[in-house]
Design a protein around this motif. Structure first.
Motif, PDB file in Angstrom:
ATOM      1  N   GLN A 157       1.522 -11.036   0.653  1.00  0.00           N
ATOM      2  CA  GLN A 157       1.765 -12.418   0.606  1.00  0.00           C
ATOM      3  C   GLN A 157       0.548 -13.540   0.338  1.00  0.00           C
ATOM      4  OE1 GLN A 157       4.993 -11.597   4.195  1.00  0.00           O
ATOM      5  NE2 GLN A 157       4.770 -13.676   3.629  1.00  0.00           N
ATOM      6  N   GLY A 158       0.034 -12.962  -0.508  1.00  0.00           N
ATOM      7  CA  GLY A 158      -1.045 -13.645  -0.916  1.00  0.00           C
ATOM      8  C   GLY A 158      -2.366 -13.682  -0.153  1.00  0.00           C
ATOM      9  N   ARG A 159      -3.269 -14.421  -0.748  1.00  0.00           N
ATOM     10  CA  ARG A 159      -4.773 -14.437   0.021  1.00  0.00           C
ATOM     11  C   ARG A 159      -4.649 -14.906   1.468  1.00  0.00           C
ATOM     12  NH1 ARG A 159      -3.848 -19.189  -1.966  1.00  0.00           N
ATOM     13  NH2 ARG A 159      -4.816 -21.002  -1.274  1.00  0.00           N
ATOM     14  N   LYS A 160      -3.708 -15.657   1.974  1.00  0.00           N
ATOM     15  CA  LYS A 160      -3.534 -15.904   3.320  1.00  0.00           C
ATOM     16  C   LYS A 160      -2.845 -15.169   4.286  1.00  0.00           C
ATOM     17  CE  LYS A 160      -4.135 -20.901   2.418  1.00  0.00           C
ATOM     18  NZ  LYS A 160      -3.523 -22.033   2.344  1.00  0.00           N
ATOM     19  N   GLY A 161      -2.492 -14.085   3.844  1.00  0.00           N
ATOM     20  CA  GLY A 161      -1.728 -13.035   4.631  1.00  0.00           C
ATOM     21  C   GLY A 161      -2.368 -11.709   4.570  1.00  0.00           C
ATOM     22  N   PRO A 162      -2.089 -10.572   5.064  1.00  0.00           N
ATOM     23  CA  PRO A 162      -2.635  -9.409   5.311  1.00  0.00           C
ATOM     24  C   PRO A 162      -3.015  -8.718   3.818  1.00  0.00           C
ATOM     25  CG  PRO A 162      -0.212  -9.193   6.320  1.00  0.00           C
ATOM     26  CD  PRO A 162      -0.515 -10.600   5.531  1.00  0.00           C
ATOM     27  N   ALA A 163      -4.360  -8.179   4.226  1.00  0.00           N
ATOM     28  CA  ALA A 163      -4.966  -7.557   3.113  1.00  0.00           C
ATOM     29  C   ALA A 163      -4.984  -6.200   3.093  1.00  0.00           C
ATOM     30  CB  ALA A 163      -6.288  -8.379   2.631  1.00  0.00           C
ATOM     31  N   PHE A 164      -4.781  -5.392   2.080  1.00  0.00           N
ATOM     32  CA  PHE A 164      -5.281  -3.926   2.243  1.00  0.00           C
ATOM     33  C   PHE A 164      -5.816  -3.314   1.118  1.00  0.00           C
ATOM     34  CE2 PHE A 164      -0.971  -5.041   4.353  1.00  0.00           C
ATOM     35  CZ  PHE A 164      -1.362  -4.423   5.594  1.00  0.00           C
ATOM     36  N   LEU A 165      -6.839  -2.496   1.304  1.00  0.00           N
ATOM     37  CA  LEU A 165      -7.230  -1.470   0.088  1.00  0.00           C
ATOM     38  C   LEU A 165      -5.986  -0.427  -0.245  1.00  0.00           C
ATOM     39  CD1 LEU A 165     -11.108  -1.206   0.491  1.00  0.00           C
ATOM     40  CD2 LEU A 165      -9.694  -2.689  -1.199  1.00  0.00           C
ATOM     41  N   ALA A 166      -5.644  -0.220  -1.396  1.00  0.00           N
ATOM     42  CA  ALA A 166      -4.705   0.795  -1.604  1.00  0.00           C
ATOM     43  C   ALA A 166      -5.550   2.028  -2.305  1.00  0.00           C
ATOM     44  CB  ALA A 166      -3.507   0.384  -2.424  1.00  0.00           C
ATOM     45  N   TYR A 167      -5.607   3.192  -1.679  1.00  0.00           N
ATOM     46  CA  TYR A 167      -6.378   4.246  -2.254  1.00  0.00           C
ATOM     47  C   TYR A 167      -5.328   4.774  -3.130  1.00  0.00           C
ATOM     48  CZ  TYR A 167      -9.817   2.864   1.392  1.00  0.00           C
ATOM     49  OH  TYR A 167     -10.816   2.196   1.913  1.00  0.00           O
ATOM     50  N   PRO A 168      -6.100   5.913  -4.016  1.00  0.00           N
ATOM     51  CA  PRO A 168      -5.240   6.641  -4.949  1.00  0.00           C
ATOM     52  C   PRO A 168      -3.868   7.303  -4.397  1.00  0.00           C
ATOM     53  CG  PRO A 168      -7.558   7.162  -5.195  1.00  0.00           C
ATOM     54  CD  PRO A 168      -7.550   6.133  -3.998  1.00  0.00           C
ATOM     55  N   ASN A 207      -3.209  -8.090  10.879  1.00  0.00           N
ATOM     56  CA  ASN A 207      -3.526  -9.479  10.997  1.00  0.00           C
ATOM     57  C   ASN A 207      -2.485 -10.005  10.010  1.00  0.00           C
ATOM     58  OD1 ASN A 207      -4.183 -12.049  11.368  1.00  0.00           O
ATOM     59  ND2 ASN A 207      -6.324 -11.744  10.356  1.00  0.00           N
ATOM     60  N   ALA A 208      -1.419 -10.750  10.752  1.00  0.00           N
ATOM     61  CA  ALA A 208      -0.450 -11.295   9.802  1.00  0.00           C
ATOM     62  C   ALA A 208      -0.976 -12.765   8.928  1.00  0.00           C
ATOM     63  CB  ALA A 208       0.742 -11.945  10.814  1.00  0.00           C
ATOM     64  N   GLY A 209      -1.814 -13.154   9.673  1.00  0.00           N
ATOM     65  CA  GLY A 209      -2.556 -14.441   8.872  1.00  0.00           C
ATOM     66  C   GLY A 209      -1.677 -15.483   8.992  1.00  0.00           C
ATOM     67  N   ASN A 210      -1.678 -16.503   7.936  1.00  0.00           N
ATOM     68  CA  ASN A 210      -0.808 -17.527   7.938  1.00  0.00           C
ATOM     69  C   ASN A 210      -0.450 -17.889   6.310  1.00  0.00           C
ATOM     70  OD1 ASN A 210       0.670 -19.943   8.647  1.00  0.00           O
ATOM     71  ND2 ASN A 210      -1.043 -21.324   8.395  1.00  0.00           N
TER      72      ASN A 210
END
Length: 398
Positions: free
Chosen positions: A289-300, A332-335
């Motif tokens: 949901q963009g830069r202000k939401g949750p962020a993940f590294l997706a591995y192979p 962290n859901a963020g905003n």
């Protein structure tokens, strides 16, 4: 209660694209049902299946119009990642997942030992697909596959599944009158199609049969075998929540833009818990949901989720669910910035299509094509290119 979205509602298990119907198959679909079934029987017999088994499988076969309605109406669920993940990863589902991992600990030990697939990964799919076997679908499997094979929209996908189902009847693993499953023919607690059951099915409980509806051990090991076949790399992570700096070059984010972990680390990306994976491992930074939401590294290994199901929201939720079952804390859901309504999303897609982007069907769904186009337009307009469409972006494009 069945998960509101499953592999059957989005794409067929293991099918990454829909081929055009071949002339030969087109000639064999539609028309008189009796003649069609006779052709199916002849094909089954030509593949070494007994005529008796084919007759038994097809004796009472009928077209199910409910299946056709479901097939015509299917579409990716339109909730956002936060909405969807919160709905499907309930505390009740978390609790039941942990209990099942404990209850079938020996089976999961075998799955990890023989196939290299973590118990949390298998359990997450098991939970999302059928609530651990509680809701497996009530469509007669033979009728569903006959209906979709007879229908001329995608017979090249379903006729082989129908032939495989007839072979399962011959093997004693499918009752044509009583076996039920999803509308598209998937069977059992991890919802697999007959072709895949025949190829990857494992008789884990030693009763001489692969019965994914009734046997949790069979479902667990069969699921593990199939996931390994999709390319799962033993001992490697699949998804990890991270903290990202506010000044990141957002155009570098998204699936298909993997960088070595060392480069993400150099850009200021940090693990929310624990440490990042090996410096040499490639990973894509995804922002549902963009830069202000949750962020993940997706591995192979995350790519295996996309082979199970092509919906980005479903696969990210399934991968995240597995991390939670594996011990990770809640994200962290963020905003996040507000997204678009269904009508606004369709308007955006029409605008992007008019600019020459391939966004697929104008359906209001934030798919891969729409995300990629959004990111390019954000970059062109000097906006943070995080691929999350907002009313502000739509306003600037109108």
């Amino acid at each position: 209660m069945k998960s509101p979205i499953t592999r059957t509602a989005i794409s067929l298990l293991g099918v990454l694209s829909v081929a055009m119907t071949s002339p030969a198959l087109a000639a064999e679909c539609g028309g008189n049902l009796g003649q069609f079934l006779n052709g199916v029987k002849q094909e089954a017999v030509s593949q070494g299946i007994s005529a008796r088994a084919a007759d038994r499988a097809l004796a009472n076969a009928a077209i199910d119009n409910k299946v056709l309605r479901r097939d015509r109406a299917q579409g990716v669920f339109k909730l956002t990642f936060l909405e969807f993940s919160k709905r499907v990863i309930s505390q009740n589902r978390m609790d039941h997942g942990r209990k099942n991992m404990s209850k079938y600990a020996a089976v999961f030990d075998r799955a990890e030992r023989e196939y290299g697939v973590p118990r949390a990964v298998i359990t997450a799919f098991w939970g999302l697909e059928t609530d651990f076997g509680a809701v497996q679908g009530d469509f007669n499997t033979i009728n569903a596959l006959v209906t979709l094979s007879h229908d001329c929209r995608r017979p090249e996908l379903f006729r082989p599944e129908l032939i495989a189902a007839i072979r399962m009847v011959e093997n004693g693993d499918l009752d044509p009158a009583r076996t039920t499953g999803a509308w598209a023919g998937e069977i059992g607690q991890v919802q697999m199609l007959p072709v895949d059951i025949l190829e990857f099915g494992v008789d884990a409980d030693g009763d001489g049969h692969v019965r994914l509806k009734a046997s949790a051990p069979d479902a667990i090991l069969t699921g593990a075998n199939f996931i390994r076949h999709l390319g799962w790399q033993s001992g490697q992570p699949w998804l990890q929540e991270v903290i990202v700096p506010s000044g990141l070059a957002w155009q570098n984010t998204g699936l298909g833009k993997a960088l070595p972990v060392r480069e993400w680390s150099a850009k200021g990306v940090q693990a929310k818990e624990g440490s990042l994976a090996s410096n040499d491992l490639a990973a894509a930074l995804i922002l549902p949901q963009g830069r202000k939401g949750p962020a993940f590294l997706a591995y192979p290994n995350f790519s295996i989720y996309l082979e199970w199901n092509k919906s980005f929201i479903y696969t990210t939720s399934a991968a995240y669910f597995a991390t939670r079952l594996g011990g990770a804390s809640r994200y962290n859901a963020g905003n996040p910035d507000p997204g678009l309504s269904d009508a606004q999303m369709k308007t955006l897609q029409r605008i992007l299509q008019g600019k020459g982007y391939d966004v697929g069907k104008i359906d209001g769904i934030l798919g891969a094509g729409t995300r990629a186009a959004v990111q390019k337009e954000q970059l062109r307009l000097g906006m943070p290119a995080d691929a999350w469409p907002t009313p502000q972006l739509l306003s600037r494009l109108q």
